[in-house]
Scaffold this active site. Structure first.
Site, PDB file in Angstrom:
ATOM      1  CG  HIS A  10       0.122  -9.360   7.924  1.00  0.00           C
ATOM      2  ND1 HIS A  10      -0.798  -8.780   7.090  1.00  0.00           N
ATOM      3  CD2 HIS A  10       1.274  -8.684   7.727  1.00  0.00           C
ATOM      4  CE1 HIS A  10      -0.225  -7.793   6.412  1.00  0.00           C
ATOM      5  NE2 HIS A  10       1.045  -7.713   6.783  1.00  0.00           N
ATOM      6  CG  ASP A  43      -1.533   0.331   6.659  1.00  0.00           C
ATOM      7  OD1 ASP A  43      -0.373   0.674   6.934  1.00  0.00           O
ATOM      8  OD2 ASP A  43      -1.791  -0.607   5.895  1.00  0.00           O
ATOM      9  CB  SER A  86       1.963  -0.777   8.493  1.00  0.00           C
ATOM     10  OG  SER A  86       1.421  -1.392   7.359  1.00  0.00           O
TER      11      SER A  86
END
Ligand code: URA
Length: 437
Positions: free
Chosen positions: A87, A166, A188
């Protein structure tokens, strides 16, 4: 407006406003209420702003992450192979996922990429696929597992199955200017990653003008909390701190970025993009611990340029629904304009945020969640930090649809570049790596 006390967030808002600590029950009540749509948005926004201003400690952040991760489905961690997540905290021209997916699949890993829509000056992974004929990223958990099993990587959207808490909280954060809260960013990101059935997680935490975290120190505050909270869930995690002073690669804008990825998958990518991908790939291989000896960066570069990875990308995209010749001709807006340098010298600054905002104004990004994007517009840089430039030389090419807002874009771009009289070193791409294992 009269509210029943069970639907009234004021006790929690007051607690946080006074600098108090929310307990796990408070947090669970709030997140469940947000998902069920129980609380009015103005109260959710007031609580989010109190959290932004007063902060949350480690145990509150763990409780929030855990509660958010409990909503929606989780993928099953595979037994027979290693699944490593990745990510990025968001940047301008960040297209690494499209390269890392097939690259790591070529080493036998599985890489899921759950992603939301892009917002503001940073582009979204899902948006970059929006114009590819046939591609669908809105998938059920079963479909994601199948694509991962068959192709080794899968790029899929947050939807009713994945991290719905989220999605709702992020929309509220966008509308209440509370995106830049470290504990809210941590919960998140990790609530999404905890649903991917991972053996390990690589986080690319960006710093610089184009990132949520403007400085390396701020990025480190975020990175350290990410590592600690991921550790609470026994998720082996590595954080790479990478620069976002200038856009990554040359292309900023959805179809332009896909075109640049295809070049990179052919061994012809921009140096900074390829270097970052190799570095991230190496850390992901280290997390997996599957290769007897960890490949060097040059070996990973050779693998990328070997011609083996592009077919994996194309086959992977076909599993996402891409039509047979979907990548043969990437469409770009037909109106173009060259932006030229007003003096000779060396590129001293190339502000990522300003380039990202210019691209957003052209239509490549959305100002608020829910807005549309134009995949064919954007900015194609011709130069990078440290490059030599002559007076009158083009340093950026715009692809645009209409002249509306063009003067704003030009003003922004002209203020993004600084040309100095002395030669400059190109900046370090990775400023540090940290692990929680
Ligand atoms: N990326 C996310 O997924 N969430 C944030 O809050 C910020 C970056």
């Amino acid at each position: 407006m009269a509210m029943r006390s069970s639907e009234d967030l004021r006790p929690l808002i007051d607690k946080k406003k006074a600098g108090g600590k929310l307990d796990a029950k408070d947090i669970a009540t709030w997140v469940q209420g947000v998902v069920a749509g129980v609380y009015p948005d103005f109260q959710n926004a007031a609580l989010l702003m109190s959290i932004l201003l007063r902060g949350m400690d480690y145990s509150e952040t763990v409780a929030l992450t855990s509660e958010m991760a409990n909503h929606g489905s989780s993928l099953t961690r595979p037994k027979s192979m290693k699944r490593i997540g990745k990510h990025s905290t968001g940047g301008v021209g960040d297209k690494t996922s499209f390269i890392l997916g097939p690259l790591l699949a070529s080493y036998g890993l599985q890489v899921p990429f759950m992603s939301g829509r892009g917002l503001g000056h940073t582009g979204g992974t899902i948006d970059k696929l929006s114009d590819i004929p046939g591609v669908k990223t809105n998938m059920t958990p079963n479909r994601v597992e199948k694509v991962l099993d068959q192709q080794g990587f899968c790029i899929f959207e947050q939807n009713k199955y994945f991290a719905p808490a989220d999605a709702k909280i992020y929309a509220l954060r966008d509308a209440s200017s509370t995106v830049d809260s470290v504990p809210l960013i941590v919960s998140s990101i990790l609530s999404k990653k905890l649903q991917e059935g991972l053996h390990g997680l690589l986080l690319d935490v960006k710093f610089g003008s184009g990132a949520i975290m403007g400085s390396l120190d701020q990025a480190k505050r975020l990175g350290e909390l990410l590592l600690k909270v991921a550790g609470a869930f026994r998720l082996k995690t590595t954080v790479v701190y990478s620069t976002m002073e200038q856009p990554l690669g040359f292309a900023v804008g959805n179809n332009l970025e896909i075109q640049e990825c295809l070049a990179a998958l052919n061994g012809e990518g921009p140096r900074d993009l390829v270097q970052l991908c190799a570095r991230l790939a190496r850390e992901m291989l280290r997390l997996a611990g599957t290769t007897k000896s960890l490949p060097t960066l040059s070996e990973i570069n050779r693998q990328l340029a070997s011609g083996k990875v592009l077919p994996l990308f194309l086959a992977g995209m076909r599993s996402h629904g891409a039509q047979r010749h979907a990548f043969d001709k990437i469409k770009l807006a037909t109106k173009t304009l060259e932006i030229t340098s007003h003096k000779s010298g060396w590129v001293k600054a190339l502000d990522a945020r300003k380039v990202g905002e210019a691209s957003m104004i052209l239509g490549a990004g959305r100002k608020h969640l829910g807005g549309g994007i134009d995949p064919e517009v954007g900015v194609l840089l011709q130069l990078k930090l440290g490059d030599r430039v002559a007076k009158g030389q083009s340093w950026a090419r715009l692809f645009f649809r209409s002249s509306k807002n063009l003067s704003r874009v030009l003003t922004l771009l002209r203020s993004a570049i600084e040309v100095g009289n002395k030669s400059q070193k190109s900046p370090l791409i990775v400023a540090g790596v940290r692990q929680n294992f």
